[in-house]
Each structure stands twice: as structure tokens, then as C-alpha cells.
Design an enzyme around this catalytic site. Structure first.
Site, mmCIF file in Angstrom:
data_model
loop_
_atom_site.group_PDB
_atom_site.id
_atom_site.type_symbol
_atom_site.label_atom_id
_atom_site.label_comp_id
_atom_site.label_asym_id
_atom_site.label_seq_id
_atom_site.Cartn_x
_atom_site.Cartn_y
_atom_site.Cartn_z
ATOM 1 N N ASN A 140 -0.924 -113.581 18.776
ATOM 2 C CA ASN A 140 -2.349 -113.838 18.964
ATOM 3 C C ASN A 140 -3.129 -113.260 17.784
ATOM 4 O O ASN A 140 -2.963 -112.081 17.453
ATOM 5 C CB ASN A 140 -2.825 -113.166 20.261
ATOM 6 C CG ASN A 140 -4.328 -113.268 20.437
ATOM 7 O OD1 ASN A 140 -4.866 -114.330 20.711
ATOM 8 N ND2 ASN A 140 -5.027 -112.143 20.274
ATOM 9 N N GLU A 141 -3.914 -114.108 17.126
ATOM 10 C CA GLU A 141 -4.773 -113.649 16.028
ATOM 11 C C GLU A 141 -3.964 -112.830 15.017
ATOM 12 O O GLU A 141 -4.425 -111.809 14.502
ATOM 13 C CB GLU A 141 -5.941 -112.814 16.574
ATOM 14 C CG GLU A 141 -6.821 -113.585 17.549
ATOM 15 C CD GLU A 141 -7.848 -112.716 18.265
ATOM 16 O OE1 GLU A 141 -7.811 -111.481 18.090
ATOM 17 O OE2 GLU A 141 -8.688 -113.254 19.007
ATOM 18 N N MET A 142 -2.755 -113.288 14.719
ATOM 19 C CA MET A 142 -1.813 -112.454 13.974
ATOM 20 C C MET A 142 -2.292 -112.121 12.560
ATOM 21 O O MET A 142 -1.971 -111.052 12.034
ATOM 22 C CB MET A 142 -0.454 -113.146 13.892
ATOM 23 C CG MET A 142 0.152 -113.432 15.263
ATOM 24 S SD MET A 142 -0.114 -115.134 15.758
ATOM 25 C CE MET A 142 1.055 -115.961 14.697
ATOM 26 N N ARG A 185 -1.860 -118.381 19.456
ATOM 27 C CA ARG A 185 -3.301 -118.596 19.573
ATOM 28 C C ARG A 185 -3.994 -118.139 18.296
ATOM 29 O O ARG A 185 -3.728 -117.076 17.760
ATOM 30 C CB ARG A 185 -3.889 -117.829 20.755
ATOM 31 C CG ARG A 185 -5.388 -118.041 20.883
ATOM 32 C CD ARG A 185 -6.083 -117.165 21.902
ATOM 33 N NE ARG A 185 -7.518 -117.262 21.692
ATOM 34 C CZ ARG A 185 -8.209 -116.494 20.848
ATOM 35 N NH1 ARG A 185 -7.594 -115.545 20.149
ATOM 36 N NH2 ARG A 185 -9.509 -116.667 20.689
#
Length: 824
Positions: A429-431, A469
Site C-alpha cells: 500500500n502506497e509503497m 493500492r
């Protein structure tokens, strides 16, 4: 590590004595009893107590010192008694003095083992320790684990002795850039042994790593394929027997399978008319597997099975068992008021039951794998799962970081493989946000590693989808993608939502919208919520990393419950009426702590929950329930808005959230008419009335009628005044005795005429000066010493200290230097 062993049961010896009477009648009786036993167990003979599993949560000692050396730790005099689960961040992460401790601590326990059996292995199973750990047994290091949120096993066989054994564990949640999640994540990384711990014994010749797949499933027929590893130390001639049982315990199919290269493949090809697992009827079977030596059962394990199949249609909807299912989802962080991440199984279960009661059928476990009780509950309740690797922000790391991350993904998939509720393995997520390493946001390198993870996930489990995401550059790598859509909060108006999902349905073949919503402060309401119209660009929906130059509702809004009700109402109206939409996943089900939000109305709390941190529903909860739940109900907006004001004869809007086809509203005993529910109408699906309150007490009653002519009702008393308050001139304190014996101390802002200032929102600070203590650091509307007022009101719970002296309370802020209350 065999994750199936965590659910294994003990099997009992069933044999027939050799010295039987030879009477014909007695032999018939014995034969009948034998057949009954065989039909129940599926095995010819079972060994008594082949496995044991003992919970050892009780009677631990804890030392909160970051000492590296075990001997120095053991000689320290400051050990305190605790029970597990435990986190040292339960009460230091929120409120005035957060002191969010990221450091090392020690745990120890004296473990009594009366008789060590030479044919058994002894192991400790930890369901989760945050975030790195070292395990010592009788002074020797037995093992450890890197990374939190995952179960792991430590073999202690060679370290133990008969009698008392000293178990000592060092746990560390210090900042470690080589272990995900990144410290830049928007949640606390709770340190401690935050889940259950077990002492397990298993035979040295045993089963492990049971992995179950259902390669072919239809309404008429199903296929089950499972593999199980065998630890065959003696190279004995072993076989495996497998029984598939239905929910009533009746054997559906049974067979014996050969072992090759220490692995057995269990294959049931033609399971007729299987009862399918779905979100409405989560039918579960049980696969029992026994290890046989010369007909005797020397080990056995079992795991539950759900038969289902699913599909994401290209640029279309989601299908479960051949039927279109709109994914109605929410997110869940693993924490609770007063205990942080050290939640009991009952608390985990209650969270999941409340999510299901709301009508949800999908939950994203964000941003990390969660307690085994959560997966068990989802299997049983019919909640589909997005399970997530905690690669949350921080970008790409070094080689050690990569190894740790791949190991964690492997552990997650192996540990949770057999849960029918899981349909997605999320890889992050939002890496790319805010890299922890130099060049950590390099797109080519990020994509190369993401491809490694994606290939690894599919190698370990070809049957499920992968997802990420909000990393757009890697959207083509995974199976399912969620862009960032925060219409009406971090960007634009909530009225841009239809345009956003129409855009992404075309762009991404398998588009599932994860994360939407906004913050709400319980009890804060306004007659005219700030919508941003005329102040912000209405068409935006993307969340920017840095928002100092962004105008959005998150910054200029009022955090009122009724604004968030409208936002969710709009989103749900769109999603429920779009036949080609996979679905969306609200953020987040429960308020949760975060080090990144000290300035919030409740400090260090992300207040985007549908329920507060203690699990009490906010208004928004009932909006979702009205769209999703089948259990008839009505809810008048809002039970936390009982004091209102406005000019005489000025009509006010009242919305009723209900899943009944029609609702009749009464004001002070007079019917205001019946309205039909229409999901295409905003707000409240058309269950909205304009009405005029009288001055003083008003009583509203909403009566919903079902198709079967059953009625459900809700009642709300509202005190209405025609005089608007002036500016606040002071604070006053009141107290109320609660059923639990504590006091609720309430601060009220008032004007020069003594009217409550319904528009006063400043922060106030509570303190108990003597006679008791506040229930602070809970992160709830009545459990924070520092809190913003909601419509001129704030409260905190206070407990007497048992000294039989008056409780003296104080409330103050910058404008009002101190108000006092004495409770005799």
C-alpha cells in the site's frame, strides 16, 4: 512450520478388547459399536493424545528495559506480573503525553513440563510478536523471528528438561528500516507479545504443512486436492488417511493415500452436490488427515474447507460461485481502546461480528496480517478477505530488506492458505511514498521487486489474486488494482465519485476501490456542513503525499458527523446502483491510533472510523447498515445531536436511515407522512423530511414497515431553542454516576446568557487533581484528557481511587484558565 497444526484436535484411542465373550449377541453388539466408531472417526485405530496444545498466556513477568544481555535482564529487580496478550504501547500512544515507546523489552515465564516423552517434539507457537524477537529456553537461545504480525514456531525440544523451565523472550519494536512496515506508516507499531502463545507437543513422526485447494467447483460437483508433508524420521512404512466431513460431522468421502518423497497428495475428485461457501451461507467442511503406521494412527491434523470459486470480470463486476456479488467492504486495524493491539479473541470476534451485522461482505486487513481469530471469524461469518503484506510506504529497501519482505510474504501465504474467506494477497500500500533508503522510489527497481513478489505469490498460491493500492506505476503487474479515490475528503467534492469510478473502470481491467471516507468527531454537528463548494476544485479525488498546498475538506471541513453521513450516503448510492462495479472498501471500520496525527480532535487518533475505538457506532455506521443489512431497523439522524437551535419557523432537515421499504415519521405525536425508500434518491434514499421544531423538548419517532408488515421504530428527543448562542465566556463542569460506578465528567462551554455554545470547537484539557483518576489514553470520545469540544461539549470518565476523599476535577484551555468540580 505446519500452519494446519494450530487447528488440530486430539484423537482418542478406540480399540476393541481381545478378551471378549463369544456369545453371538455380544459379538453383534461389538460389531455395531465398532462400525459406529469407524464411521465417526474414519480410522481403524487411534493413538490417545498424539498432540497437545496448551495456552500459556497466564502468569508472565515483564521488564520494560532495553537491555541487550539476557543475564543483565534476568538479574534486574523491576520485573512485573502480566498476562498475555500484552503491548507496552497500550496506554502511551495517545492523549497528552504520547511517549510512543519504540524500544526493547523482556518477557519471562516459568513453564512446568512434568514428563518429557522421547517420541515427542516440544514447541512454542507465537501467534504474533511485534516486531523482532529472540527466544531463550533455560538460558540458551532457541530461536527468534524477524517481523511482526505473523505466527511462528520455536522448537524447544533440545532445550527443555523435566520440571521447571525458564522461557525468556526479548521483543523489540525499535525503528528498523530493514523490516516492514515503514515508520512513516499512518498507524502505531505496537510492541510486545500481542497475541496468544501456545505450548505444543507433536509426535516426532508427524504431519505438517497441510495445504488444501479446490481446483474445480460447481453446484453439482467439487474436487479437493491437498498436500501434506510427513516427517518420517524412522523411514517407516507410513500411509495417510483422509476424511472429508460435512458441518454435521458426517463423512462425505474417505480414502487412504500413499506417501512419496515424504509428501502425500490427497485427491477427492467427485464430491457430489457440495454445499458452497459464500457470503450469505458460509458452509464449511472439515478435512481430517491421519498418519498411519501398520493401521495405527500416530498423528492427525484437521483443517476446515470451503468450496467456492470467484472471478473478476474484465472491466466489470465480481462474481462468486457464478453469481454477481457487489463487494461491500471496510478496513480493519488490529487495536482497541485500552489494550492497543493486545486484543482478546473475544474482542477480535466482536469486531468481525459488528462488521458483518452492518451488512459488509468484504474486509481489507490493513495494513498487515491479523490475529488467527479474525480469519476464523471471517470463514464462519462469510466475510471475504483482502490479506495484506505490510509493505506500507518507505519505498524499496536494501538486499536484507528484500529478503525479509519476501520471507514475510511467504509466511503470510503459508500461514493463511487454507482460509476460504481469502481471495486476495495484497503486496503493499502506497509503497513508493517517502522512501527510507536512497533511490528507494526508483520506478524500475520498484517494479522489478514487485514482479518478484507477484511471481512468488502466484507460485505459492496460483488460486488467488494479487493486488496493490496506490502505486500506479506497478498497476499492470498485479491482478487487481486500487487507485486513490478520496472524493470529498483529500480532494474535490464527494459528488465527483461517479466520474472517478467511471474513469478507472475503463483504465484498469480489475478495479476494486479501496479507501474512501473522512474523519468525524462524535457529537459534532452543524446545520450547514462545509462541503467545499465554491472553495475547492470539485472534480479532484487523488490524495497528495504532501498537502500543504492543497485545499480540501480534510483541512477546511468541520469534521461533523452529518457531513460524513452525507459523503458515505452519496458514495453508497453510486456503488449500489452500478451493475458493472466490483465494489468499494470504506476506510476504516474503527478509529485507530497513529503517530502522524497529534493535532486531531482526539490527539493521535485517525477518526475515520464508523465506530469509535471502543466499538461504539457513530452515525455513519447506520448509513452503511441501511444499504447493506437485511435485519430491519430505523435510525433517526442523530442520537448525538440532541441540542439544536435556529430561528422560529425555520424548517430543518431530518433524515432517517432504514432498510425498510417505507418509513413514517412522527413529530410530537403527529404524523409527518409516510415516505417510500428509493436507493436512487439522495439523501437517505428519500427518507428525508423538512419539519419545524417547537421550542423546548421535541420527540421524533420513526416507524419502519417491512414487506411482511412488521414494524421497527426509533425514538429521539431533541431540545430546540430559538435563541442562538453568543461567544463562549467560560466552561462549566457536571458529573453523572455511571452504572459501572465511575463518573462521567462533562465540560460545557457557555455564553454570557448561560446558553451552551453549540459552535464552540476548541480543545480542552481535563485533569483529576485528587480522589480518582481519569480513564485517559483510550483514544475515545470519553477517554482522552485532551479533546476538542463537539458542539460545545466534551467529557471524560473518572474512577475513584478508593481513598474515600472527594474527587476534584479541572478543565481548562488557553482561553479559560481553569474550572473545578468537587464530587463528594
Amino acid at each position: 512450520m505446519g500452519f494446519c497444526m494450530k487447528d488440530s484436535k486430539q484423537y482418542y484411542k478406540s480399540s476393541i478388547g481381545k478378551s471378549l465373550k463369544r456369545s453371538n449377541g455380544y459379538l453383534k453388539l461389538v460389531l455395531v459399536l465398532y462400525l459406529i466408531m469407524v464411521s465417526w472417526s474414519g480410522y481403524s485405530k487411534e493413538v490417545f493424545n498424539s498432540r497437545t496444545k496448551e495456552n500459556i498466556n497466564a502468569n508472565w513477568l515483564y521488564l520494560e528495559k532495553n537491555i541487550k544481555d539476557i543475564n543483565l535482564a534476568l538479574n534486574d529487580a523491576n520485573w512485573e506480573s502480566i498476562n498475555l496478550p500484552h503491548t507496552w504501547n497500550a496506554l502511551d500512544a495517545t492523549d497528552l503525553n504520547p511517549g510512543y515507546r519504540r524500544s526493547g523489552s523482556w518477557y519471562k515465564k516459568e513453564l512446568a513440563i512434568s514428563n518429557i516423552e522421547n517420541n515427542k517434539l516440544y514447541q512454542l507457537y507465537f501467534e504474533g510478536v511485534n516486531i523482532n524477537s529472540e527466544v531463550y529456553v533455560n538460558g540458551q537461545k532457541a530461536g527468534g523471528h524477524i517481523g511482526g504480525y505473523i505466527g511462528f514456531t520455536i522448537d524447544i525440544t533440545e532445550f527443555i528438561k523435566s520440571g521447571k523451565n525458564d522461557i525468556v523472550i526479548r521483543v523489540d519494536n525499535s525503528y528498523d528500516p530493514e523490516v516492514i512496515p515503514s515508520q512513516k506508516s499512518d498507524f502505531f507499531i505496537f510492541g510486545g507479545i500481542t497475541r496468544d502463545v501456545w505450548l505444543e507437543t507433536i509426535p516426532k513422526q508427524h504431519l505438517s504443512e497441510l495445504k488444501i485447494t479446490t481446483p474445480k467447483v460447481s453446484e453439482n460437483e467439487a474436487e479437493l486436492l491437498a498436500t501434506v508433508a510427513i516427517n518420517n524420521l524412522n523411514n517407516s512404512n507410513l500411509k495417510v488417511q483422509a476424511n472429508l466431513l460435512d458441518a454435521q460431522g458426517v463423512t462425505v468421502v474417505s480414502s487412504v493415500f500413499k506417501i512419496k518423497n515424504n509428501t502425500a497428495k490427497i485427491h477427492f475428485r467427485n464430491i457430489k452436490n457440495p454445499k458452497l461457501w459464500d457470503t450469505e451461507h458460509p458452509n464449511l467442511y472439515t478435512l481430517k488427515v491421519a498418519l498411519l503406521e501398520k493401521g495405527d494412527v500416530i498423528d492427525s491434523v484437521q483443517n476446515r474447507v470451503g468450496f467456492r470459486w470467484f472471478e473478476f470480470k474484465d472491466h466489470g463486476a465480481f462474481y462468486l460461485n457464478g453469481k454477481r456479488v457487489l463487494l461491500r467492504g471496510t478496513h480493519r486495524h488490529e487495536e482497541h481502546a485500552g489494550v492497543g493491539a493486545a486484543m482478546s479473541n473475544m474482542q477480535h470476534r466482536k469486531d468481525m461480528e459488528l462488521i458483518k451485522d452492518m451488512g459488509a461482505n468484504f474486509v481489507r486487513l490493513a495494513h498487515y496480517p491479523q490475529d488467527p481469530e479474525v480469519y476464523k471469524a471471517c470463514d464462519e461469518l462469510g466475510l471475504l478477505i483482502w490479506d495484506e503484506l505490510p509493505w506500507c510506504r518507505g519505498g524499496l529497501g536494501n538486499e536484507t530488506w528484500k529478503t525479509n519482505t519476501k520471507n514475510m510474504l511467504t509466511e503470510i501465504i503459508n500461514q493463511n492458505y487454507n482460509h476460504p474467506s481469502i481471495i486476495i494477497w495484497s503486496l503493499g500500500n502506497e509503497m513508493y511514498w517517502l522512501p527510507d533508503f536512497e533511490n528507494g522510489d526508483d520506478t524500475d527497481k520498484m517494479n522489478s521487486f514487485l514482479t518478484e513478489l507477484n511471481d512468488l505469490a502466484h507460485q505459492l498460491d496460483p488460486s488467488r489474486k494479487t493486488a496493490i493500492r496506490k502505486y500506479y506505476e506497478g498497476s499492470h503487474i498485479v491482478d487487481v488494482f486500487s487507485p486513490s479515490i478520496w472524493s470529498g475528503w483529500y480532494s474535490g467534492s464527494y459528488k465527483s465519485y461517479q466520474k472517478a469510478i467511471d474513469t478507472y473502470k475503463k483504465e484498469y481491467p480489475h478495479f476494486l476501490h479501496a479507501e474512501y471516507g473522512g474523519s468525524s468527531h462524535v457529537g459534532r454537528h452543524t446545520e450547514n456542513p462545509v462541503t467545499g463548494e465554491g472553495k475547492i476544485q470539485s472534480d479532484g479525488w487523488e490524495e497528495e503525499i504532501v498537502q500543504t498546498d492543497v485545499a480540501n475538506i480534510a483541512q477546511i471541513g468541520d469534521w461533523s458527523e452529518n457531513y460524513i453521513v452525507d459523503l458515505f450516503d452519496w458514495h453508497l448510492r453510486i456503488s449500489e446502483n452500478d451493475e458493472n462495479f466490483v465494489g468499494n472498501v470504506q476506510w476504516a471500520f474503527k478509529d485507530f491510533g497513529t503517530p502522524l496525527r497529534p493535532e486531531n480532535a482526539i490527539p493521535y487518533m485517525n477518526q475515520k472510523g464508523l465506530v469509535d475505538r471502543a466499538g461504539n457506532p457513530k452515525d455513519a455506521f447506520y448509513v452503511f447498515k441501511s444499504y447493506w443489512s437485511k435485519e430491519p431497523f430505523t435510525y433517526i439522524e442523530s442520537h448525538t445531536w440532541t441540542e439544536r437551535q435556529g430561528p422560529k419557523d425555520l424548517a430543518r432537515d431530518i433524515s432517517v436511515y432504514s432498510n425498510c421499504p417505507e418509513v413514517e415519521l412522527f413529530l410530537n405525536g403527529k404524523s409527518l407522512g409516510v415516505k417510500k425508500r428509493d436507493l436512487k434518491v439522495f439523501p437517505a434514499a428519500g427518507l428525508n423530511w423538512n419539519l419545524n421544531f417547537k421550542e423546548g423538548k421535541n420527540t421524533l419517532v420513526a416507524v419502519g414497515k417491512t414487506k411482511e408488515n412488521k414494524t421497527v421504530k426509533d425514538e429521539l428527543a431533541i431540545n430546540y431553542r430559538f435563541t442562538k448562542n453568543g461567544k463562549a465566556v467560560g466552561l462549566k463542569l457536571e458529573s453523572e454516576l455511571l452504572e459501572n460506578g465511575n463518573y462521567l465528567v462533562t465540560a460545557i462551554a457557555y455564553d454570557k446568557n448561560g446558553l451552551r455554545c453549540l459552535d464552540y470547537e476548541d480543545q480542552v484539557y481535563f485533569q483529576c487533581l485528587s480522589g480518582g483518576e481519569t480513564l485517559k489514553s483510550q483514544g475515545t470520545p470519553t477517554g482522552s484528557e485532551s479533546i476538542a469540544m463537539a458542539n460545545g461539549k466534551a467529557a471524560i470518565e473518572v474512577k475513584r481511587d478508593g481513598k474515600n476523599i472527594p474527587v476534584v476535577m479541572m478543565v481548562l484551555n488557553q482561553n479559560f484558565k481553569g474550572t473545578y468540580l468537587t464530587i463528594e
